[in-house]
Design a protein around this motif. Structure first.
Motif, PDB file in Angstrom:
ATOM      1  N   PHE A  51      17.549  22.467 -45.535  1.00 45.37           N
ATOM      2  CA  PHE A  51      17.922  21.355 -46.404  1.00 45.37           C
ATOM      3  C   PHE A  51      17.109  20.113 -46.065  1.00 45.37           C
ATOM      4  N   SER A  52      17.072  19.209 -47.041  1.00 49.87           N
ATOM      5  CA  SER A  52      16.436  17.903 -46.895  1.00 49.87           C
ATOM      6  C   SER A  52      17.280  16.870 -47.612  1.00 49.87           C
ATOM      7  N   VAL A  53      17.216  15.637 -47.142  1.00 52.22           N
ATOM      8  CA  VAL A  53      17.910  14.515 -47.772  1.00 52.22           C
ATOM      9  C   VAL A  53      16.929  13.352 -47.850  1.00 52.22           C
ATOM     10  N   VAL A  65      20.255  24.535 -42.073  1.00 55.06           N
ATOM     11  CA  VAL A  65      19.399  24.151 -40.950  1.00 55.06           C
ATOM     12  C   VAL A  65      18.336  23.168 -41.423  1.00 55.06           C
ATOM     13  N   SER A  66      17.882  22.354 -40.478  1.00 59.02           N
ATOM     14  CA  SER A  66      16.773  21.455 -40.758  1.00 59.02           C
ATOM     15  C   SER A  66      16.155  21.013 -39.445  1.00 59.02           C
ATOM     16  N   ARG A  67      15.065  20.271 -39.579  1.00 60.12           N
ATOM     17  CA  ARG A  67      14.386  19.672 -38.437  1.00 60.12           C
ATOM     18  C   ARG A  67      14.195  18.193 -38.747  1.00 60.12           C
ATOM     19  N   ILE A  68      14.444  17.357 -37.744  1.00 61.33           N
ATOM     20  CA  ILE A  68      14.381  15.908 -37.908  1.00 61.33           C
ATOM     21  C   ILE A  68      13.487  15.348 -36.817  1.00 61.33           C
ATOM     22  N   ILE A 121      15.168  20.882 -29.253  1.00 60.54           N
ATOM     23  CA  ILE A 121      13.972  20.169 -29.691  1.00 60.54           C
ATOM     24  C   ILE A 121      12.776  21.115 -29.684  1.00 60.54           C
ATOM     25  N   TYR A 122      12.065  21.132 -30.803  1.00 59.74           N
ATOM     26  CA  TYR A 122      10.761  21.777 -30.847  1.00 59.74           C
ATOM     27  C   TYR A 122       9.754  20.710 -30.440  1.00 59.74           C
ATOM     28  N   GLU A 123       9.102  20.905 -29.320  1.00 52.39           N
ATOM     29  CA  GLU A 123       8.094  19.951 -28.878  1.00 52.39           C
ATOM     30  C   GLU A 123       6.776  20.213 -29.600  1.00 52.39           C
ATOM     31  N   LYS A 124       6.098  19.121 -29.934  1.00 54.11           N
ATOM     32  CA  LYS A 124       4.802  19.209 -30.603  1.00 54.11           C
ATOM     33  C   LYS A 124       4.849  20.231 -31.751  1.00 54.11           C
ATOM     34  N   TRP A 129       0.873  14.422 -32.464  1.00 52.34           N
ATOM     35  CA  TRP A 129       1.873  15.470 -32.305  1.00 52.34           C
ATOM     36  C   TRP A 129       3.264  14.863 -32.401  1.00 52.34           C
ATOM     37  N   ARG A 130       4.147  15.536 -33.149  1.00 56.25           N
ATOM     38  CA  ARG A 130       5.517  15.046 -33.324  1.00 56.25           C
ATOM     39  C   ARG A 130       6.494  16.120 -32.894  1.00 56.25           C
ATOM     40  N   ASP A 131       7.558  15.688 -32.205  1.00 56.29           N
ATOM     41  CA  ASP A 131       8.665  16.566 -31.832  1.00 56.29           C
ATOM     42  C   ASP A 131       9.745  16.470 -32.906  1.00 56.29           C
ATOM     43  N   VAL A 132      10.508  17.552 -33.067  1.00 59.85           N
ATOM     44  CA  VAL A 132      11.612  17.561 -34.024  1.00 59.85           C
ATOM     45  C   VAL A 132      12.873  18.124 -33.368  1.00 59.85           C
TER      46      VAL A 132
END
Length: 163
Positions: A79-81, A113-116, A137-140, A148-151
């Motif tokens: 999902f996204s908002v 599920v989502s990643r932020i 957290i997913y790193e990089k 590189w961004r973590d989510v």
């Protein structure tokens, strides 16, 4: 503010709102603006999309999409908002997501599920307040503008659909 299921005719407004999110660089790895035609492809008849309106204007939306193609994941949705810039902080995102959650439970999904981005404190607080769990957290996880961004991974289980 009112909420309803989105229609393909809402695609121009959804594209405008999503493109603001792309420009702001706080909610997506995407960098290419979307067209109405791109958004129309989201309407697959399986994954709910809701819009929040004020008068005739779409001011926010929450959408779902396929999580993975394998049949064992058919009742999990990503999902996204997104909220129009001039409506952020006024409850439109909460209304969109809570309504999307109701729609998803009703049609039989068992998980969202989502990643932020880890630094997106506003989204993380919203997820927490609606009962989402931060899984880890997913790193990089990806690069945005060469950085590189973590989510943070979030999930919500619909208990009544787990049986």
């Amino acid at each position: 503010m009112h909420v309803r299921l989105a229609l393909p005719t809402d695609a121009p407004a959804l594209a405008t709102i999503y493109n603001e999110g792309i420009e702001d660089r706080v909610g997506t790895f995407e960098t290419q603006a979307r067209t109405s035609a791109d958004i129309e492809e989201w309407f697959d008849g399986r994954h709910p999309i809701v819009v929040v309106t004020e008068g005739c204007d779409v001011i926010a939306y929450a959408s779902t999409s396929s999580y993975r193609p394998r049949s064992c994941y058919v009742r999990i949705a990503e999902f996204s908002v997104y909220v129009r810039r001039d409506w952020r902080g006024k409850g439109a995102g909460r209304l969109a997501l809570s309504s999307l959650m109701q729609e998803c439970e009703q049609v039989g999904f068992w998980k969202l599920v989502s990643r932020i981005f880890v630094e997106n404190a506003v989204s993380r607080r919203l997820m927490c307040s609606l009962g989402f769990r931060e899984v880890g957290i997913y790193e990089k996880h990806g690069q945005l503008d060469g950085v590189w961004r973590d989510v943070v991974i979030v999930e919500y289980l619909f208990a009544r659909n787990l049986t």
